[in-house]
Design an enzyme around this catalytic site. Sequence first.
Site, PDB file in Angstrom:
ATOM      1  N   HIS A   1      57.556  79.817 123.724  1.00 55.95           N
ATOM      2  CA  HIS A   1      57.840  81.134 123.136  1.00 55.95           C
ATOM      3  C   HIS A   1      56.603  81.775 122.521  1.00 55.95           C
ATOM      4  O   HIS A   1      56.640  82.930 122.104  1.00 55.95           O
ATOM      5  CB  HIS A   1      58.954  81.019 122.074  1.00 55.95           C
ATOM      6  CG  HIS A   1      58.557  80.319 120.814  1.00 55.95           C
ATOM      7  ND1 HIS A   1      58.837  78.990 120.573  1.00 55.95           N
ATOM      8  CD2 HIS A   1      57.912  80.761 119.712  1.00 55.95           C
ATOM      9  CE1 HIS A   1      58.373  78.650 119.379  1.00 55.95           C
ATOM     10  NE2 HIS A   1      57.806  79.719 118.834  1.00 55.95           N
TER      11      HIS A   1
ATOM     12  N   SER B   1      54.476  77.030 115.016  1.00 54.88           N
ATOM     13  CA  SER B   1      54.999  76.842 116.369  1.00 54.88           C
ATOM     14  C   SER B   1      53.927  76.363 117.336  1.00 54.88           C
ATOM     15  O   SER B   1      52.792  76.832 117.320  1.00 54.88           O
ATOM     16  CB  SER B   1      55.582  78.146 116.903  1.00 54.88           C
ATOM     17  OG  SER B   1      56.863  78.346 116.401  1.00 54.88           O
TER      18      SER B   1
ATOM     19  N   SER C   1      58.911  73.563 118.157  1.00 55.86           N
ATOM     20  CA  SER C   1      59.680  74.619 118.797  1.00 55.86           C
ATOM     21  C   SER C   1      60.265  75.578 117.773  1.00 55.86           C
ATOM     22  O   SER C   1      59.865  76.729 117.675  1.00 55.86           O
ATOM     23  CB  SER C   1      60.802  74.007 119.650  1.00 55.86           C
ATOM     24  OG  SER C   1      61.636  75.014 120.185  1.00 55.86           O
TER      25      SER C   1
END
Length: 391
Positions: free
Chosen positions: A236, A345, A360
């Site tokens: 992401h 992250s 994550s």
Amino acid sequence: MSRRRRHGLELAAGCTVAIAALFLGSGIPAVADPGEPSPRPRREVPPEMLASMQRDLGLTADEARMRISNEYRAGEAEPGLRKSLGSSYGGAWVSGNTAELTVATTDEEQSATITAGGAKPAVVKHSLKDLVDAKQALDRAASERPPATDVASAWYVDVKTNSVVVQSAEPTEAAAFVAASGADREVVRVVESAERPSPLYDLRGGEAFYINDAARCSIGFSVTKAEQNGFVTAGHCGSQGDTTAGFNRVAQGTFQGSSFPGNDYAWVATNADWTPQPWVIGPEGTNVTVTGSQEAPVGSSVCRSGSTTGWHCGTIQQHDTSVQYPQGTVRGVTRTNVCAEPGDSGGSFISGSEAQGVTSGGSGDCTVGGTTYYQPVNPILTTYGLTLTTG
């Protein structure tokens, strides 16, 4: 190059806290020459240094110890000789496996002083001050009009040759650079060289990196793919083709692959300025060496490194967890009770010296505590055909 980065850029708005929150001794004493009348205090030499000298300089262990000892004594003797010689001082250097000290002078009559000081004399034409003055003239010229790297890739005082050396792939243009600087042409010499220096930076797990000059994430682990260097991180954090800059905002690399949701992994190929290291940033900026990626069982201790909150530890709660983020379901992640915050992250999870995964998402923070999920690292390596950098 350890840095705390709590106040760096946070992630782009689309990465909510739910996901993006979570975007080393003993020594060996040196020995003096046998028969030295008054032994000097014992100095501890790190065994790692001795081993490296044996490997890289082709020395035996005793030769390495003796060289270090003699280099230390040379360092003690040089300041006094420099002071005694005054304006005639031309520099000093050690040579050979015995680290014999040579001291240069422009005054031949000072040779006896040098010998009495325990060094070998060398009579030269230019004093060290002459050399330094010429080097500083080149520095001033470069600050006003920097030469191209092929014109002058480096310049330095070379006491062994009693000159200032300018390295260049274009000697004619380098001579023009020297002339324009006002440096004493008699002191400066141009040496043809193909060197092209560039800054070198380490890739370390937990280090910050920036995506498209906006969002910030953390490096997971250094990897290679054939001859290409890079690192793994959370999916992401960026999409294929997104560009990255390092903790220092220097151009770093490009996302080669990314998967999110479903999975939460990605890898970035980096340019030649960045060197993959088998390290994760540990407590107080220390380097924790990664030796493999064996999966730790549930209940194992595990620690996380990230660019916002640094180093925190806890335990593995469950493997093979499916977590529902606002952007969709991510399957196969591991649940832990380690805290994390925005900007962490992609950072490293490590158990002992074994890489476990990349951060994550989760909930909570490092003030009240929380739950954090990591994407296991082995599926990332397998998917993209990567090799983990280990030490």
